[in-house]
Design an enzyme around this catalytic site. Structure first.
Site, PDB file in Angstrom:
ATOM      1  N   ASN A  59       0.876  -1.170   0.000  1.00  0.00           N
ATOM      2  CA  ASN A  59       0.000   0.000   0.000  1.00  0.00           C
ATOM      3  C   ASN A  59       0.915   1.222   0.000  1.00  0.00           C
ATOM      4  OD1 ASN A  59      -1.656   2.166   0.546  1.00  0.00           O
ATOM      5  ND2 ASN A  59      -2.796   1.153   2.163  1.00  0.00           N
ATOM      6  N   LYS A  83       0.435   4.222   0.463  1.00  0.00           N
ATOM      7  CA  LYS A  83       0.115   5.231   1.478  1.00  0.00           C
ATOM      8  C   LYS A  83       0.652   4.858   2.855  1.00  0.00           C
ATOM      9  CE  LYS A  83      -4.011   6.932  -0.810  1.00  0.00           C
ATOM     10  NZ  LYS A  83      -5.454   7.155  -0.696  1.00  0.00           N
ATOM     11  N   CYS A  84       1.157   3.635   3.002  1.00  0.00           N
ATOM     12  CA  CYS A  84       1.642   3.125   4.297  1.00  0.00           C
ATOM     13  C   CYS A  84       3.155   3.299   4.390  1.00  0.00           C
ATOM     14  CB  CYS A  84       1.280   1.653   4.438  1.00  0.00           C
ATOM     15  SG  CYS A  84       2.015   0.827   5.845  1.00  0.00           S
ATOM     16  N   GLY A  85       3.608   3.983   5.421  1.00  0.00           N
ATOM     17  CA  GLY A  85       5.041   4.221   5.610  1.00  0.00           C
ATOM     18  C   GLY A  85       5.837   2.942   5.763  1.00  0.00           C
ATOM     19  N   ARG A 105       6.138   1.291   2.400  1.00  0.00           N
ATOM     20  CA  ARG A 105       7.118   1.992   1.550  1.00  0.00           C
ATOM     21  C   ARG A 105       8.544   1.662   1.976  1.00  0.00           C
ATOM     22  NH1 ARG A 105       3.589   6.354   2.470  1.00  0.00           N
ATOM     23  NH2 ARG A 105       5.152   7.321   3.838  1.00  0.00           N
TER      24      ARG A 105
END
Length: 114
Positions: free
Chosen positions: A8, A10-12, A15
């Protein structure tokens, strides 16, 4: 080595895990944005089985309505069905390699799979 990450953007943590995998030249990486291209019920069941966890242990509670929906105490079939219907309920990132499967929280957990 081949690796697949259910990611995802948007997920730190997702990433950071992806960055670890991308920076290793020995990894042939497949990135699946699971919110756009969710895994099948069968694939989810296989991933959790291979990771040695239950679907409930792979349930994302934080930032979702999983508790309100009664999913935190639900059986495996109910949780899997909910995840397929609403992939935001899948905790991430999930990484699969020939050495195994894990939810890589924290991101350094991915190193055990390489």
């Amino acid at each position: 080595m081949k690796a697949t990450i259910w990611h995802n953007p948007k997920c730190g943590t997702s990433r950071k895990t992806l960055a670890i995998l991308e920076n290793l030249s020995k990894v042939e990486l497949t990135v699946v944005e699971y919110l756009k291209d969710p895994p099948t019920r069968e694939k989810l069941a296989q991933l959790y089985s291979d990771a040695g966890i239950t679907p409930s242990e792979g349930l994302r509670v934080r930032g979702t309505d999983a508790k309100e929906r009664g999913l935190t105490g639900a059986d495996a079939d109910t949780v899997l069905n909910a995840m397929v219907d609403d992939p935001i309920l899948i905790n991430r990132p999930i990484v699969e390699t020939e050495k195994g499967v894990a939810i890589c929280r924290p991101q350094d957990e991915v190193l055990k799979l390489l």
